[in-house]
Scaffold this motif. Structure first.
Motif, mmCIF file in Angstrom:
data_model
loop_
_atom_site.group_PDB
_atom_site.id
_atom_site.type_symbol
_atom_site.label_atom_id
_atom_site.label_comp_id
_atom_site.label_asym_id
_atom_site.label_seq_id
_atom_site.Cartn_x
_atom_site.Cartn_y
_atom_site.Cartn_z
ATOM 1 N N GLY A 378 0.813 -1.208 0.000
ATOM 2 C CA GLY A 378 0.000 0.000 0.000
ATOM 3 C C GLY A 378 0.852 1.265 0.000
ATOM 4 N N LEU A 379 0.205 2.384 -0.332
ATOM 5 C CA LEU A 379 0.931 3.661 -0.403
ATOM 6 C C LEU A 379 1.295 4.194 0.981
ATOM 7 C CD1 LEU A 379 1.966 5.860 -2.364
ATOM 8 C CD2 LEU A 379 -0.215 7.043 -2.025
ATOM 9 N N GLY A 380 0.537 3.796 2.009
ATOM 10 C CA GLY A 380 0.911 4.341 3.318
ATOM 11 C C GLY A 380 -0.059 3.988 4.422
ATOM 12 N N HIS A 381 0.243 4.524 5.580
ATOM 13 C CA HIS A 381 -0.512 4.216 6.796
ATOM 14 C C HIS A 381 -0.534 5.442 7.695
ATOM 15 C CE1 HIS A 381 3.488 3.852 8.705
ATOM 16 N NE2 HIS A 381 3.830 3.142 7.643
ATOM 17 N N GLN A 408 -10.024 -5.958 -2.193
ATOM 18 C CA GLN A 408 -9.453 -7.294 -1.916
ATOM 19 C C GLN A 408 -8.637 -7.807 -3.103
ATOM 20 O OE1 GLN A 408 -9.636 -8.546 1.040
ATOM 21 N NE2 GLN A 408 -11.240 -7.264 1.906
ATOM 22 N N GLN A 409 -7.744 -7.011 -3.616
ATOM 23 C CA GLN A 409 -6.944 -7.443 -4.771
ATOM 24 C C GLN A 409 -5.480 -7.451 -4.358
ATOM 25 O OE1 GLN A 409 -6.133 -4.506 -7.970
ATOM 26 N NE2 GLN A 409 -7.374 -5.867 -9.240
ATOM 27 N N PHE A 410 -4.710 -8.441 -4.809
ATOM 28 C CA PHE A 410 -3.304 -8.535 -4.430
ATOM 29 C C PHE A 410 -2.625 -7.169 -4.602
ATOM 30 C CE2 PHE A 410 1.155 -9.021 -5.646
ATOM 31 C CZ PHE A 410 1.648 -9.667 -4.521
ATOM 32 N N GLY A 411 -1.882 -6.747 -3.627
ATOM 33 C CA GLY A 411 -1.193 -5.441 -3.692
ATOM 34 C C GLY A 411 -2.016 -4.392 -2.979
ATOM 35 N N THR A 412 -3.139 -3.994 -3.609
ATOM 36 C CA THR A 412 -3.985 -2.950 -3.017
ATOM 37 C C THR A 412 -4.617 -3.442 -1.708
ATOM 38 O OG1 THR A 412 -4.367 -2.148 -5.233
ATOM 39 C CG2 THR A 412 -5.816 -1.277 -3.546
ATOM 40 N N ALA A 413 -4.768 -4.751 -1.574
ATOM 41 C CA ALA A 413 -5.317 -5.313 -0.330
ATOM 42 C C ALA A 413 -4.421 -4.978 0.873
ATOM 43 C CB ALA A 413 -5.467 -6.825 -0.447
ATOM 44 N N TYR A 414 -3.147 -4.691 0.618
ATOM 45 C CA TYR A 414 -2.232 -4.364 1.730
ATOM 46 C C TYR A 414 -2.245 -2.876 2.085
ATOM 47 C CZ TYR A 414 -0.465 -9.004 0.605
ATOM 48 O OH TYR A 414 -0.366 -10.348 0.351
ATOM 49 N N LEU A 415 -3.083 -2.118 1.398
ATOM 50 C CA LEU A 415 -3.173 -0.688 1.730
ATOM 51 C C LEU A 415 -3.807 -0.542 3.117
ATOM 52 C CD1 LEU A 415 -2.934 2.325 0.894
ATOM 53 C CD2 LEU A 415 -5.207 2.098 -0.145
ATOM 54 N N ARG A 416 -3.029 0.047 4.055
ATOM 55 C CA ARG A 416 -3.522 0.136 5.440
ATOM 56 C C ARG A 416 -4.477 1.310 5.641
ATOM 57 N NH1 ARG A 416 0.222 -3.281 7.974
ATOM 58 N NH2 ARG A 416 2.229 -3.317 6.919
ATOM 59 N N LEU A 417 -4.340 2.328 4.801
ATOM 60 C CA LEU A 417 -5.163 3.538 4.938
ATOM 61 C C LEU A 417 -5.871 3.796 3.614
ATOM 62 C CD1 LEU A 417 -6.019 6.243 6.252
ATOM 63 C CD2 LEU A 417 -3.825 7.197 5.519
#
Ligand code: GLY
Length: 500
Positions: A378-381, A408-417
């Motif tokens: 993700g871009l940030g938190h 819920q897509q690989f990569g963007t799913a890890y965006l915390r904020l």
């Protein structure tokens, strides 16, 4: 390495660190001159608890402070770190305390024990619990042994026991002992009401909190410029990692998370610091500090060992920098961070298309998630008293809401904020491009996104490493600004910093 060479290199480092210190000492002194100030005045904590009381009207909120944890035997403990929500409402940076807010009666309590003669012999005289509690505006103090009776009484009178997610074994056990709520039952008895109320307060930073974040950023600046200056061929990664960790300890409380520093920057969070630096390789440093009051910084820079980027490195570097700058230019109240993440992803996909690593329509590629082979996070938190602010309360409560939910897509799913930004939010902006051999091979073998990824060209970048560039940002009334002086980031600034 021969010892004469190591000695010579170590002399060079010493002089570089000294030079760097001299350059930034004045600024650092200005920003950290309250280094012994370890808490705000009592009104700050009182008004935070009053603000919580205006949001919740019924029940009793329990804030578990942390306890000392054994490292390798009971008397040799890990570095003590207080729980951040306890710090926010009760301010006392010491083990073994529990804070209570009684919403029905409008009263605050701290449960904790006065020290005994043994403690005085080993630790010296300490303030009493009453004196400590007065520093944060709490009048009612009780010994820990009275806690279970207090909770039992509240429960018998039909009041809800509100508590936040518990993340440490010791805390879960002691909460079980005094509340009667077993460890397995704790997650389903959490107070979502309390979580949401705490998040709504902690997400918006006050000016005095921003001052602390500026101090954390000033320490982070010194850590990163030192890392740049030390990155000479022949040096061990851990010499740099250890030096910058020392800077965090010397000027603040600690690092805000274990230093990430590696020539294998394609591993996103690489804590292995065992390699010798080789001329021409890239080195990622992702590191920050906590102030004495535990406000955090979190920066990432990527530099060429030896001081000069190659043409191939410059091309990828510039794409990441464009993504970072484009994101910063777009951050303002009212926009969602999810949209800014996707904007950065498009800048990355456009840049990679221009140099032949991606093909096809950029919007479609990003919609499909093809860019995530290069930018798989993700871009940030949020940033504050925790480096991932309030992550223990649940990422979806902090970074998302009813309006903006996680993709819920690989990569963007890890965006915390992902949520819509508000003035007072402090967050990180940290795009990156990585060449991860295992992921490239996996996707290539699966034939995944072959309409968007030029695998033949991508394979020429195996061994390139990774690039991440991270700044800390405050959302203002009509835009945003960086927290702290910007750490050298352009190709020219980095090369100049590494040579002077
Ligand atoms: N910069 C380290 C992290 O975000 O986890």
């Amino acid at each position: 390495m021969q010892s004469a060479l190591r000695k010579a290199l170590s002399e060079i480092h010493k002089s570089q660190i000294m030079k760097c210190r001299a350059l930034y000492a004045k600024r650092l002194a200005k920003l950290t001159n309250h280094k012994f100030k370890i808490m705000f005045n009592s009104e700050v904590y009182k008004s935070r608890r009053e603000a919580l009381k205006s949001l919740l009207k019924e029940g009793v909120a329990v804030f578990m402070g942390n306890v000392d944890s054994p490292m390798n035997y009971p008397g040799n403990t890990l570095h003590f770190r207080q729980d951040s929500s306890f710090l926010y409402f009760f301010g006392l940076d010491m083990p073994g305390l529990v804070g209570i807010i009684d919403f029905n009666e409008g009263k605050d309590y701290i449960f904790g024990d006065d020290i005994d003669i043994d403690d005085i012999i080993w630790m010296g005289p300490q303030p009493s619990m009453k004196e400590n509690a007065a520093k944060v505006g709490v009048e009612n103090t009780l010994p820990v042994k009275d806690l279970s009776g207090f909770i039992e009484k509240a429960r018998i009178s039909g009041r809800k026991i509100h508590f936040l997610p518990l993340y440490r074994g010791e805390t879960k056990i002691s909460f079980q002992e005094f509340s009667g709520i077993g460890i397995a039952d704790q997650p389903k008895n959490l107070s979502v009401e309390l979580i949401k109320a705490v998040v709504s307060l902690r997400n918006i930073k006050d000016n005095f909190e921003i001052e602390e974040l500026e101090k954390a950023a000033a320490i982070g600046y010194l850590m990163h410029v030192t890392s740049m200056k030390m990155a000479k061929p022949g040096i061990l990664e851990r010499e740099i990692a250890g030096t910058i960790e020392g800077i965090a300890l010397a000027h603040g409380a600690m690092t805000s998370f274990p230093v990430i520093l590696s020539q294998n920057g394609e591993t996103l969070h690489n804590h292995d610091h065992s390699q010798i630096l080789q001329k021409g390789r890239l080195m990622v440093t992702d590191a920050g500090a906590e102030t004495m009051m535990h406000y955090a910084s979190d920066f990432t820079r990527t530099i060429p060992v030896g001081g000069k980027f190659s043409q191939k490195q410059k091309e990828i570097y510039q794409i990441v920098l464009n993504a970072n700058n484009t994101a910063t230019a777009a951050i303002k109240p009212g926009v969602t961070y999810q949209s800014i993440h996707l904007l950065a992803a498009k800048v990355i996909a456009t840049g990679l298309k221009e140099i032949g690593l991606m093909t096809g329509n950029v919007d479609e590629a990003v919609k499909a998630g093809a860019h995530a082979m290069f930018f798989p996070h993700g871009l940030g938190h949020m940033l504050g008293l925790d480096v991932h602010d309030m992550e223990s309360l649940g990422e979806n409560y902090v970074g998302y809401d009813e309006e903006v939910t996680r993709i819920q897509q690989f990569g963007t799913a890890y965006l915390r904020l992902g949520r819509r930004l508000q003035p007072g939010f402090v967050l990180t902006n940290e795009p990156g491009i990585y060449f991860i051999p295992a992921l490239i091979n996996l996707w290539k073998n699966e034939g995944k996104f072959k309409e968007f990824i030029n695998y033949n060209k991508v394979e020429e970048y195996i061994g390139f490493g990774g690039i991440r560039l991270e700044d800390n940002i405050l959302v203002t009334d009509n835009g945003c600004r960086l927290i702290g002086k910007r750490i050298p980031i352009s190709v020219e600034e980095i090369e100049e910093t590494m040579t002077d």
